[in-house]
Enzyme design. Structure first.
Site, PDB file in Angstrom:
ATOM      1  N   LYS A  13       0.844  -1.204   0.000  1.00 57.30           N
ATOM      2  CA  LYS A  13       0.000   0.000   0.000  1.00 57.30           C
ATOM      3  C   LYS A  13       0.874   1.246   0.000  1.00 57.30           C
ATOM      4  O   LYS A  13       2.030   1.221   0.452  1.00 57.30           O
ATOM      5  CB  LYS A  13      -0.953   0.025   1.198  1.00 57.30           C
ATOM      6  N   ASP A 143      -2.760  -1.589   9.597  1.00 63.02           N
ATOM      7  CA  ASP A 143      -2.875  -1.607   8.130  1.00 63.02           C
ATOM      8  C   ASP A 143      -3.431  -2.918   7.578  1.00 63.02           C
ATOM      9  O   ASP A 143      -3.626  -3.040   6.378  1.00 63.02           O
ATOM     10  CB  ASP A 143      -1.474  -1.460   7.492  1.00 63.02           C
TER      11      ASP A 143
HETATM   12  O1  C5P Z   1      -0.696  -1.144  14.231  1.00 60.18           O
HETATM   13  P1  C5P Z   1       0.733  -1.453  13.959  1.00 60.18           P
HETATM   14  O2  C5P Z   1       1.210  -2.661  14.743  1.00 60.18           O
HETATM   15  O3  C5P Z   1       1.057  -1.569  12.526  1.00 60.18           O
HETATM   16  O4  C5P Z   1       1.555  -0.216  14.502  1.00 60.18           O
HETATM   17  C1  C5P Z   1       2.940  -0.252  14.673  1.00 60.18           C
HETATM   18  C2  C5P Z   1       3.360   0.928  15.530  1.00 60.18           C
HETATM   19  O5  C5P Z   1       3.181   2.148  14.824  1.00 60.18           O
HETATM   20  C3  C5P Z   1       2.562   1.085  16.809  1.00 60.18           C
HETATM   21  O6  C5P Z   1       3.117   0.314  17.853  1.00 60.18           O
HETATM   22  C4  C5P Z   1       2.701   2.571  17.072  1.00 60.18           C
HETATM   23  O7  C5P Z   1       3.964   2.865  17.639  1.00 60.18           O
HETATM   24  C5  C5P Z   1       2.686   3.163  15.680  1.00 60.18           C
HETATM   25  N1  C5P Z   1       1.345   3.588  15.230  1.00 60.18           N
HETATM   26  C6  C5P Z   1       0.779   4.717  15.812  1.00 60.18           C
HETATM   27  N2  C5P Z   1      -0.460   5.125  15.399  1.00 60.18           N
HETATM   28  C7  C5P Z   1      -1.118   4.467  14.420  1.00 60.18           C
HETATM   29  C8  C5P Z   1      -0.549   3.331  13.816  1.00 60.18           C
HETATM   30  C9  C5P Z   1       0.690   2.917  14.243  1.00 60.18           C
HETATM   31  O8  C5P Z   1       1.364   5.343  16.710  1.00 60.18           O
HETATM   32  N3  C5P Z   1      -2.312   4.899  14.027  1.00 60.18           N
END
Ligand code: C5P
Length: 304
Positions: A13, A143
């Site tokens: 993406k 995502d």
């Molecule tokens: O959701 P995901 O595991 O992909 O997110 C990885 C990291 O990215 C989270 O632990 C956080 O530190 C950051 N993140 C965030 N806000 C979001 C998505 C991700 O702070 N909306």
């Protein structure tokens, strides 16, 4: 017939719009984002087997050791979550053929997680309803629901709430991966340091959504927006130079993809994208790819 082997393909993406707000009490950042799935894919093959095994194949251009194995891959977690949800035993031999840059801001890990959910749901004969698949995907990462959905979609919440949007274009992108990845949490942390007064409500995506509905590449170029670009470029100043170089070489616009460090360049046609990709290929960027979007989310491509 019982399925014993199948392959699911899942796309990378890019974020055409990434509005980021001040961190929520749970530490995640509220987002208003527009995702587009582009034609760069990881393929995940599963085979029926009594135990559980995961192997990963990288293309020559990806540095070895960048993908976690030994039980720590998001595919291991996706399989465990799906098995637990249905009370079945996690089993199968899984093989991931990667082509999406790792730790590149293109949701390659999320694509693999989505592919694993689709493939194992089929292999294990579970028929999980779509709403449950999306809820499981959201538990695996912000995502991952989009990687199931594909196309072009508005993402809200922490990015996990997705709905398709009108997109009348076929867009061509040049994708320039970096040799060393950037960690998403560190880019978000740096955003907090640079923008301690970020508003609670992220910047809306209205201009971008209008450009997509019009299908006009110049309007889209103008409307591209990424609040994580400033922190990513501050951490990696060479990304700013790369974007300038791509725009000077004729890109309609260059932008950091998600949390970076991959940069993407909007082009006017497939030929334009191929020519720009050739222009941007150099010793610092030996692999430059051209990809179109929108494309489908995680989908079955073969089974036996
Ligand atoms: O959701 P995901 O595991 O992909 O997110 C990885 C990291 O990215 C989270 O632990 C956080 O530190 C950051 N993140 C965030 N806000 C979001 C998505 C991700 O702070 N909306």
């Amino acid at each position: 017939m019982v399925t014993t082997e199948l392959t699911v393909r899942a796309p990378a993406k890019i974020n055409l719009h990434l509005g980021v707000g001040a961190p929520r009490p749970d530490g995640f950042h509220p987002l208003v984002t527009v995702y587009q799935a582009v034609g760069l894919y990881d393929d995940l093959t599963v085979r029926a087997a009594p135990g559980w095994a995961l192997g990963v194949d990288l293309p020559d251009w990806m540095p070895a050791g960048v993908v976690p194995t030994g039980g720590a891959n998001i595919v291991d977690r996706a399989a465990a979550l799906l098995a637990e949800h249905h009370g079945v035993v996690r089993s199968g031999e899984v093989h991931v053929a990667k082509a999406i840059p790792v730790a590149g801001g293109m949701a390659g890990g999320s694509a693999d997680a989505a592919a694993a959910l689709v493939a194992l749901d089929r292999l294990w004969g579970l028929h999980t309803p779509d709403d449950e698949m999306l809820a499981l995907a959201a538990q695996l990462g912000s995502d991952v629901p989009f990687a199931l959905l594909g196309g072009t979609a508005l993402g809200t919440g922490r990015g996990e709430l997705v709905e398709p949007v009108t997109d009348r274009g076929t867009w061509w992108w040049v994708v320039v991966p970096a040799e060393t990845g950037l960690s998403t949490p560190s880019v978000y942390r740096h955003f907090d340091e640079m923008f301690p007064d970020a508003p609670a409500e992220p910047v809306p995506a209205d201009a971008l959504l209008r450009a997509l509905a019009e299908g006009d590449p110049w309007a889209l170029a103008d409307a591209l927006h990424n609040d994580l670009e400033a922190p990513a470029v501050d951490l990696r100043p060479e990304l700013g130079e790369l974007i300038e170089r791509g725009e000077a070489a004729g890109a309609l616009r260059g932008i950091v993809s998600g949390s970076g460090p991959t940069c993407v360049f909007l082009c006017g046609s497939a030929d334009h994208a191929r020519a720009l990709a050739a222009d941007l290929t150099d010793p610092a960027h030996p692999v430059v790819l051209a990809a179109n979007g929108p494309v489908a989310g995680a989908h079955l491509v073969s089974y036996a």
